[in-house]
Motif scaffolding. Structure first.
Motif, PDB file in Angstrom:
ATOM      1  N   ILE A  10     -61.622 -12.616  -6.667  1.00  0.00           N
ATOM      2  CA  ILE A  10     -61.575 -11.397  -7.498  1.00  0.00           C
ATOM      3  C   ILE A  10     -61.618 -10.137  -6.636  1.00  0.00           C
ATOM      4  CG2 ILE A  10     -62.617 -12.534  -9.495  1.00  0.00           C
ATOM      5  CD1 ILE A  10     -65.208 -11.026  -8.848  1.00  0.00           C
ATOM      6  N   ASN A  11     -62.140 -10.254  -5.420  1.00  0.00           N
ATOM      7  CA  ASN A  11     -62.072  -9.099  -4.515  1.00  0.00           C
ATOM      8  C   ASN A  11     -60.630  -8.819  -4.079  1.00  0.00           C
ATOM      9  OD1 ASN A  11     -64.777  -8.427  -4.521  1.00  0.00           O
ATOM     10  ND2 ASN A  11     -65.275  -9.765  -2.786  1.00  0.00           N
ATOM     11  N   ASN A  12     -59.776  -9.790  -4.306  1.00  0.00           N
ATOM     12  CA  ASN A  12     -58.376  -9.646  -3.938  1.00  0.00           C
ATOM     13  C   ASN A  12     -57.515  -9.284  -5.151  1.00  0.00           C
ATOM     14  OD1 ASN A  12     -56.254  -9.681  -2.039  1.00  0.00           O
ATOM     15  ND2 ASN A  12     -55.675 -11.760  -2.674  1.00  0.00           N
ATOM     16  N   THR A  13     -58.128  -8.639  -6.166  1.00  0.00           N
ATOM     17  CA  THR A  13     -57.404  -8.190  -7.364  1.00  0.00           C
ATOM     18  C   THR A  13     -57.411  -6.673  -7.413  1.00  0.00           C
ATOM     19  OG1 THR A  13     -59.412  -8.291  -8.708  1.00  0.00           O
ATOM     20  CG2 THR A  13     -58.028 -10.277  -8.637  1.00  0.00           C
ATOM     21  N   PRO A  14     -56.500  -6.064  -8.207  1.00  0.00           N
ATOM     22  CA  PRO A  14     -56.451  -4.600  -8.280  1.00  0.00           C
ATOM     23  C   PRO A  14     -57.754  -4.014  -8.829  1.00  0.00           C
ATOM     24  CG  PRO A  14     -54.484  -5.592  -9.235  1.00  0.00           C
ATOM     25  CD  PRO A  14     -55.449  -6.708  -9.003  1.00  0.00           C
ATOM     26  N   GLU A  15     -57.998  -2.780  -8.422  1.00  0.00           N
ATOM     27  CA  GLU A  15     -59.139  -2.036  -8.935  1.00  0.00           C
ATOM     28  C   GLU A  15     -58.607  -0.884  -9.787  1.00  0.00           C
ATOM     29  OE1 GLU A  15     -61.424  -0.868  -5.537  1.00  0.00           O
ATOM     30  OE2 GLU A  15     -62.003  -2.939  -5.046  1.00  0.00           O
ATOM     31  N   TRP A  16     -58.833  -0.982 -11.082  1.00  0.00           N
ATOM     32  CA  TRP A  16     -58.250  -0.030 -12.029  1.00  0.00           C
ATOM     33  C   TRP A  16     -59.159   1.184 -12.153  1.00  0.00           C
ATOM     34  CZ3 TRP A  16     -53.436  -1.192 -12.823  1.00  0.00           C
ATOM     35  CH2 TRP A  16     -53.037  -2.528 -12.724  1.00  0.00           C
ATOM     36  N   ASP A  17     -58.646   2.307 -11.676  1.00  0.00           N
ATOM     37  CA  ASP A  17     -59.467   3.509 -11.544  1.00  0.00           C
ATOM     38  C   ASP A  17     -59.358   4.450 -12.746  1.00  0.00           C
ATOM     39  OD1 ASP A  17     -61.246   4.968  -9.673  1.00  0.00           O
ATOM     40  OD2 ASP A  17     -59.683   6.511  -9.797  1.00  0.00           O
ATOM     41  N   GLU A  18     -58.232   4.382 -13.476  1.00  0.00           N
ATOM     42  CA  GLU A  18     -58.019   5.308 -14.583  1.00  0.00           C
ATOM     43  C   GLU A  18     -57.536   4.561 -15.831  1.00  0.00           C
ATOM     44  OE1 GLU A  18     -55.616   8.716 -13.734  1.00  0.00           O
ATOM     45  OE2 GLU A  18     -56.304   8.847 -11.656  1.00  0.00           O
ATOM     46  N   PHE A  19     -58.053   4.996 -16.977  1.00  0.00           N
ATOM     47  CA  PHE A  19     -57.624   4.479 -18.269  1.00  0.00           C
ATOM     48  C   PHE A  19     -57.384   5.661 -19.212  1.00  0.00           C
ATOM     49  CE2 PHE A  19     -59.832   1.000 -16.334  1.00  0.00           C
ATOM     50  CZ  PHE A  19     -59.320  -0.176 -16.881  1.00  0.00           C
ATOM     51  N   ILE A  20     -56.338   5.579 -20.022  1.00  0.00           N
ATOM     52  CA  ILE A  20     -56.140   6.612 -21.033  1.00  0.00           C
ATOM     53  C   ILE A  20     -55.779   5.965 -22.363  1.00  0.00           C
ATOM     54  CG2 ILE A  20     -55.379   8.376 -19.400  1.00  0.00           C
ATOM     55  CD1 ILE A  20     -52.505   7.928 -20.433  1.00  0.00           C
ATOM     56  N   LEU A  21     -56.230   6.613 -23.431  1.00  0.00           N
ATOM     57  CA  LEU A  21     -55.769   6.312 -24.783  1.00  0.00           C
ATOM     58  C   LEU A  21     -55.148   7.598 -25.314  1.00  0.00           C
ATOM     59  CD1 LEU A  21     -57.621   4.486 -27.674  1.00  0.00           C
ATOM     60  CD2 LEU A  21     -56.345   6.573 -28.095  1.00  0.00           C
ATOM     61  N   PHE A  22     -53.901   7.532 -25.736  1.00  0.00           N
ATOM     62  CA  PHE A  22     -53.175   8.718 -26.183  1.00  0.00           C
ATOM     63  C   PHE A  22     -52.649   8.475 -27.593  1.00  0.00           C
ATOM     64  CE2 PHE A  22     -49.012  11.286 -25.593  1.00  0.00           C
ATOM     65  CZ  PHE A  22     -49.543  12.370 -26.297  1.00  0.00           C
ATOM     66  N   GLN A  23     -53.195   9.218 -28.562  1.00  0.00           N
ATOM     67  CA  GLN A  23     -52.717   9.175 -29.944  1.00  0.00           C
ATOM     68  C   GLN A  23     -51.676  10.282 -30.090  1.00  0.00           C
ATOM     69  OE1 GLN A  23     -54.413   7.129 -32.683  1.00  0.00           O
ATOM     70  NE2 GLN A  23     -52.456   7.550 -33.675  1.00  0.00           N
ATOM     71  N   ASP A  24     -50.408   9.914 -30.022  1.00  0.00           N
ATOM     72  CA  ASP A  24     -49.358  10.928 -29.985  1.00  0.00           C
ATOM     73  C   ASP A  24     -48.794  11.281 -31.355  1.00  0.00           C
ATOM     74  OD1 ASP A  24     -48.057   8.566 -30.407  1.00  0.00           O
ATOM     75  OD2 ASP A  24     -46.721   8.710 -28.683  1.00  0.00           O
ATOM     76  N   SER A  25     -49.158  10.536 -32.379  1.00  0.00           N
ATOM     77  CA  SER A  25     -48.782  10.869 -33.746  1.00  0.00           C
ATOM     78  C   SER A  25     -49.777  10.184 -34.674  1.00  0.00           C
ATOM     79  CB  SER A  25     -47.352  10.402 -34.060  1.00  0.00           C
ATOM     80  OG  SER A  25     -47.327   9.001 -34.279  1.00  0.00           O
ATOM     81  N   SER A  26     -49.625  10.424 -35.952  1.00  0.00           N
ATOM     82  CA  SER A  26     -50.536   9.755 -36.886  1.00  0.00           C
ATOM     83  C   SER A  26     -50.222   8.273 -37.014  1.00  0.00           C
ATOM     84  CB  SER A  26     -50.442  10.409 -38.275  1.00  0.00           C
ATOM     85  OG  SER A  26     -49.152  10.248 -38.832  1.00  0.00           O
ATOM     86  N   GLU A  27     -49.106   7.848 -36.424  1.00  0.00           N
ATOM     87  CA  GLU A  27     -48.658   6.464 -36.590  1.00  0.00           C
ATOM     88  C   GLU A  27     -48.617   5.673 -35.290  1.00  0.00           C
ATOM     89  OE1 GLU A  27     -48.190   5.755 -39.902  1.00  0.00           O
ATOM     90  OE2 GLU A  27     -48.840   7.857 -39.996  1.00  0.00           O
ATOM     91  N   HIS A  28     -49.077   6.268 -34.170  1.00  0.00           N
ATOM     92  CA  HIS A  28     -48.911   5.540 -32.912  1.00  0.00           C
ATOM     93  C   HIS A  28     -49.897   6.021 -31.852  1.00  0.00           C
ATOM     94  CE1 HIS A  28     -47.127   4.962 -28.838  1.00  0.00           C
ATOM     95  NE2 HIS A  28     -46.916   3.742 -29.324  1.00  0.00           N
TER      96      HIS A  28
END
Length: 868
Positions: free
Chosen positions: A306-324
């Motif tokens: 597992i030390n040889n797996t990517p390290e995910w530094d950023e996450f985003i949730l983007f609600q771009d409309s009322s439907e998505h």
């Protein structure tokens, strides 16, 4: 012992919550709030903090505000009692300490240090000396575009928040409210020009709510736009926190609320590379939010993998409309985002933490007020950054320009020819909750927080209690005791249900739009007139706010409350000016909410918003009602009749009784009952004296000269022919003033108004003759029918009562009724993009006025309703 029952508007899904709520009282029932005792279902006393929100004319309490903390095992019902008992000692109390630079609050569960100066709003939040988060600050990004030599260049700039002050707005043993306010300065520290020199850029205020023994904080955030909409485009607007993280990457957690469950990941996700049940279980535990403990000897091969797996530094949730919405992540700002998942409507919840605890945040109306989002950065460092985006920088900029360069007065109902479309001074208010954990909560626990969707728990009374106390005029209860009443009730329900469904069907959502309805319907295009001048957004025209609140109060329906609350937030912020030339005024209906050249006192009337205030004790709404107490002075600079008196040699201020004088009195009534300030009572009495001496003033077309400095009204001319005397909540306001002031003479004057608009001839011409005006052809219609019902009751005129009920149910006069009662017409045509449900001939003006006046008629002459 007097006892009344409260219940949850919607019972909370979580324990250990602080609640603010209100109790209405009949006139003369309560003189001392110290005698109010809250008891649970088993009779035990619930510690509570109490204060007075408003008074009756005799000095007794009209509405009281209360705060209480509920631990585990929330009761289904709470009882408010008037009794004399020894006060129960508070086990935990809020403690507030203030010096020149900071305000410190301890609740018994957490400690919060707020700043009075600098760029940070919150310096830190601690639980048991453990820092949960720190450095809460606003984030503002702007975008400017230039086109030089054929090249299009975009320049983004980030502004630095500057705290101008903080104060303890409310401080009690169980609940404290801290208000912080400030502005934003350019990062380059350059001097502002013009209007931004004094105000700074984008003034803001936050109210932070703390409850004793609670680890939760509510925040109400407001910002005011004070830029040039052709130059100052907001790219991003949010609040960011720093969160200390000390655990290994695989014991750090990110949670986002999705449509029905949580997105659960870590910067270092475990893997199932060895296909062993032990590691599969560990992976499942990590997803569930449980810290992982490895055995160095047994797991060293797995740890190496597992030390040889990517390290995910950023996450985003983007609600771009009322439907998505979309969720993405990346390893570095130098690398590409990859899509994790997509969905429709996120719950507006995020959590970041490690095995020592963390912070959860919930943003109310997350998808309804799109665009919105959450961003987590630096998750692999010792201090992550969580940003709650009220306007995320990932999509389009916030564009507040008008839809055209001129007005279309004659063709599109846009009021005046004056072009006064400006967003300078409009505001937007948002609510969020902070949930602090000094332990790692499970995903199942966090899901319960997410399902709250930022909604504040609220205790309310039964419709019978609100009716009994008479704190709101025009309120009555559903009555299906016979077929005639049942028919009216069915129509009232069908109208409100149609509009609640239209919000969803027509997608009346968005950061600046949510909470408003459209004005008029187009039966050719089979859509609302979204692009036609004054027929587009409704704003507060013909007071749909009052209609929705009365419908909630008589039914207790949660869906109606949510819509009425959203409308209150929208119309009190977006449709009203809080800075600049038009401060205190509101914009009449238009394609854009602030687009109409008519800037009116009636749009910002305090009376519209006190329903919400007397249910929630919301400080922001209280402040806005205070802001318009002297709005009559503003018309010295913005004559509402300036288009018709352009060459008045005396430079008088011209007003109408209907929209203007009534609004002044409504604002003064709210101020007087809240603070018992006699000066505002005397202002109303002076107006009443004028109206009694000049009853023809009630003829809608009457124009008057007004001296704001001396509260003096003088008649100019009477023209008649319209219904402005009645259609902006006037009937409710005048009758409530007559009742509160116990003014029988003015009450009689109100009854006379109701008579001369009807076909019933008795005393009609005599009244008009005694007033000194001709009969302008006044006729009964849906705008004045409520006052006619009052007259029919006062004078006991059976013929008039029959005339009123016939008009309500006359499909020739109300052609939309036969469609609304059948749920509308389902249409699927080649000329419309999606199937629709249509009610031909409907307009929100008529729907709200029909409903309000039907409620008044039920109240005044409901017992005489006959089969038609």
């Amino acid at each position: 012992m007097q006892k009344v029952k409260l219940k949850w508007l919607e019972k909370p899904r979580i324990d250990n919550i602080g609640v603010t709520f209100c109790i209405p009282w009949k006139k003369g029932q309560l003189n001392n709030i110290k005698n109010i005792v809250l008891r649970s279902e088993d009779g035990s006393i619930i510690p509570a903090q109490s204060w007075v929100l408003s008074y009756w004319g005799d000095g007794s309490v009209k509405v009281s505000g209360h705060a209480a903390f509920f631990g585990t095992n929330l009761p289904d019902e709470v009882f408010a009692c008037i009794e004399e008992v020894a006060a129960k000692k508070f086990e935990e109390m809020i403690r507030v300490f203030e010096d020149k630079t900071h305000i410190n609050i301890t609740t018994g569960k957490l400690e919060c240090k707020l700043c009075k100066t600098g760029s940070k709003i919150i310096e830190y939040i601690k639980i048991k000396e453990k820092v949960i988060c720190s450095n809460l600050a606003q984030v503002i990004k702007t975008e400017k575009i230039s086109n030089l030599m054929g090249y299009k260049t975009k320049v983004e700039e980030e502004y630095i928040p500057e705290i101008l002050g903080a104060k303890i707005e409310s401080c009690g043993p169980l609940r404290s409210v801290i208000k912080v306010w400030g502005r934003h300065l350019r990062n380059t520290k350059m001097t502002f020009d013009g209007s931004l020199l004094k105000q700074g850029w984008l003034p803001f205020e936050l109210r932070l709510y703390f409850y004793a023994n609670s680890d939760k904080i509510k925040i109400v955030h407001t910002f005011i736009y004070n830029g040039n909409p052709h130059q100052d485009f907001i790219k991003g607007l949010g609040l960011k926190f720093n969160l200390p993280l000390h655990s290994p990457l695989y014991n750090r957690f990110v949670r986002f609320g999705g449509d029905s469950g949580l997105f659960c990941e870590s910067p270092k996700n475990l893997i199932d590379v060895y296909r062993k049940e032990r590691y599969k279980t560990m992976f499942q535990n990590q997803v569930n939010g449980q810290p992982i403990n490895f055995d160095i000897d047994e797991d060293h091969h797995y740890i190496r993998e597992i030390n040889n797996t990517p390290e995910w530094d950023e996450f985003i949730l983007f609600q771009d409309s009322s439907e998505h919405y979309v969720i993405k992540k990346r390893t570095s700002y130098q690398c590409n985002f990859i899509k994790a998942t997509e969905g429709k409507r996120a719950m507006g919840f995020a959590y970041v933490g490690d095995e020592n605890g963390g912070l959860g945040v919930a943003l109310k109306d997350f998808w309804q007020k799109y665009p919105s989002g959450f961003e987590v950065k630096a998750l692999t460092s010792s201090e992550a950054i969580l940003t709650i985006w009220l306007w995320p920088p990932y999509g389009e900029v916030m564009d507040l320009r008008h839809y055209d360069f001129g007005t279309y007065t004659s063709s599109s109902y846009e009021g005046f020819d004056e072009y006064r479309s400006t967003p300078y001074g409009i505001a937007n208010t948002n609510e969020l909750w902070l949930y602090c954990f000094d332990y790692p909560p499970t995903s199942e626990q966090l899901l319960e927080y997410a399902k709250m969707q930022g909604f504040s728990p609220l205790l309310v009374y039964s419709p019978e209690r609100y009716k009994e106390t008479e704190i709101f005029e025009g309120l009555n209860l559903p009555d299906n005791s016979n077929s005639k009443k049942e028919k009216i009730e069915r129509i009232l329900t069908a109208i409100v249900d149609f509009y609640l469904k239209e919000v969803e069907r027509r997608k009346w959502y968005g950061f600046w739009d949510y909470g408003d309805f459209m004005h008029s319907y187009d039966t050719v295009r089979h859509m609302w007139k979204y692009d036609i001048g004054g027929y587009a957004w409704q704003n507060t025209e013909l007071v749909p706010n009052i209609w929705l609140w009365l419908m909630f109060l008589r039914t207790g329906r949660f869906d109606i409350f949510k819509m009425a609350e959203a409308m209150t937030r929208h119309t009190s912020e977006v449709d009203m000016y809080h800075l600049g030339e038009y401060k205190g005024l509101g914009s009449r209906h238009n394609v854009v909410h602030w687009g109409c050249g008519c800037k009116e006192v009636r749009i910002s009337m305090a009376y519209l918003h006190r329903y919400y205030y007397y249910l929630t004790a919301d400080e922001r709404i209280g402040q806005l009602m205070d802001d318009v107490k002297d709005i009559d002075k503003q018309i010295m600079h913005m004559d509402p009749m300036r288009a018709y008196f352009t060459n008045d040699p005396e430079n008088r201020v011209h007003i109408r009784v209907g929209p203007d004088i009534m609004t002044f009195c409504a604002n003064w009534l709210v101020r007087w009952e809240r603070y018992q300030e006699d000066i505002y009572k005397q202002k109303i009495i002076k107006i009443l004296d004028f109206l009694k001496k000049n009853p023809a003033a009630f003829i809608s077309g009457g124009i008057f000269d007004y001296d704001p400095e001396n509260n003096q009204v003088k008649p100019i001319e009477y023209t008649g022919g319209s219904n402005f005397v009645f259609c902006f909540g006037n009937t409710l306001v005048w009758l409530e003033i007559a009742k509160n002031f116990e003014d029988k003479e003015f009450e009689e004057l109100c009854a006379q108004q109701g008579l001369f608009y009807t076909e019933f001839k008795e005393n009609k011409n005599e009244i008009l003759k005694s007033w000194g005006v001709p009969n302008f052809g006044f006729k009964l219609n849906i705008f004045n029918i409520g006052m006619a019902a009052f007259a029919a009751m006062k004078k006991n005129i059976p013929e008039l009562k029959k005339e009123i009920w016939q008009m309500f149910l006359d499909y020739n006069k109300n052609p939309w009724l036969k469609f609304i009662c059948n749920g509308g017409i389902n249409l699927q045509l080649s000329t419309i993009p999606v199937p629709v449900v249509e009610v031909p001939f409907i307009s929100t003006n008529i729907a709200s006025q029909w409903s309000i006046n039907a409620l008044l008629a039920l109240e005044f002459i409901g017992d005489e309703l006959q089969e038609l």
